[in-house]
Design an enzyme around this catalytic site. Structure first.
Site, PDB file in Angstrom:
ATOM      1  N   CYS A   1     -10.874  -2.194  -0.470  1.00  0.00           N
ATOM      2  CA  CYS A   1      -9.920  -1.656  -1.433  1.00  0.00           C
ATOM      3  C   CYS A   1     -10.680  -0.650  -2.295  1.00  0.00           C
ATOM      4  O   CYS A   1     -11.868  -0.438  -2.097  1.00  0.00           O
ATOM      5  CB  CYS A   1      -9.220  -2.746  -2.251  1.00  0.00           C
ATOM      6  SG  CYS A   1     -10.253  -3.699  -3.358  1.00  0.00           S
TER       7      CYS A   1
ATOM      8  N   CYS B   1      -6.796   1.788   0.073  1.00  0.00           N
ATOM      9  CA  CYS B   1      -7.913   2.717  -0.156  1.00  0.00           C
ATOM     10  C   CYS B   1      -7.621   4.098   0.398  1.00  0.00           C
ATOM     11  O   CYS B   1      -8.455   4.992   0.316  1.00  0.00           O
ATOM     12  CB  CYS B   1      -9.227   2.162   0.381  1.00  0.00           C
ATOM     13  SG  CYS B   1      -9.377   2.117   2.155  1.00  0.00           S
TER      14      CYS B   1
ATOM     15  N   CYS C   1     -11.152   5.409   3.889  1.00  0.00           N
ATOM     16  CA  CYS C   1     -11.662   4.486   4.890  1.00  0.00           C
ATOM     17  C   CYS C   1     -11.908   5.208   6.209  1.00  0.00           C
ATOM     18  O   CYS C   1     -10.972   5.737   6.796  1.00  0.00           O
ATOM     19  CB  CYS C   1     -10.667   3.353   5.113  1.00  0.00           C
ATOM     20  SG  CYS C   1     -10.336   2.422   3.620  1.00  0.00           S
TER      21      CYS C   1
END
Length: 141
Positions: A19, A93, A97
């Site tokens: 996150c 996120c 990522c």
């Protein structure tokens, strides 16, 4: 181990929870997975912009169910962590990522516990528990 279950060098499947701040959702998920998988899964968590500390309300909510995440520290998301994981679970996120072929990705839509009171964080904790329990059942039939 079933054919569809990933496996690392240790012979265990590995999961990375990501996150933004690595202070709430991903830390609670890592706590649940560590608890529910009882050492049969490698557990990692990281954030694209880690906070200075784990959210104290998340720590409190997990303590209520007997899971201690006080020693957890927010960590920066690295390419190595993604490469070393079989399953990457993102929690808001966004594009931070990295995506690698051959990895299993899931994006869990969960409320952010940042700035929330204990009642809201308890609800998030329970939703995370349900999702982690399903993940464990999938990885460790």
């Amino acid at each position: 181990m079933p054919e569809n279950a990933p496996e690392t060098i240790t012979g265990k499947p590995s999961v990375l929870f990501v996150c933004v701040h690595n202070a709430g959702r991903s830390q609670m998920a890592a706590g649940w997975l560590t608890h529910l998988a009882a050492g049969h899964v490698e557990v990692r968590s990281a954030g694209s912009a880690p906070a200075d500390q784990v959210n104290p309300v998340a720590v409190e909510a997990m303590a209520e169910v007997g899971i201690d995440i006080t020693a957890a520290q927010p960590k920066i998301l690295t390419i190595d962590a993604v490469e070393a994981s079989d399953v990457v679970i993102t929690m808001g996120c966004g594009d931070a990522c990295p995506i690698f072929p051959g990895k299993r990705y899931e994006d869990w839509k969960l409320d952010d516990p940042a700035g929330q009171g204990i009642a809201a964080v308890r609800a998030i904790r329970e939703e995370i528990k349900d999702r982690v329990a399903k993940l464990v059942a999938d990885l460790l039939p």
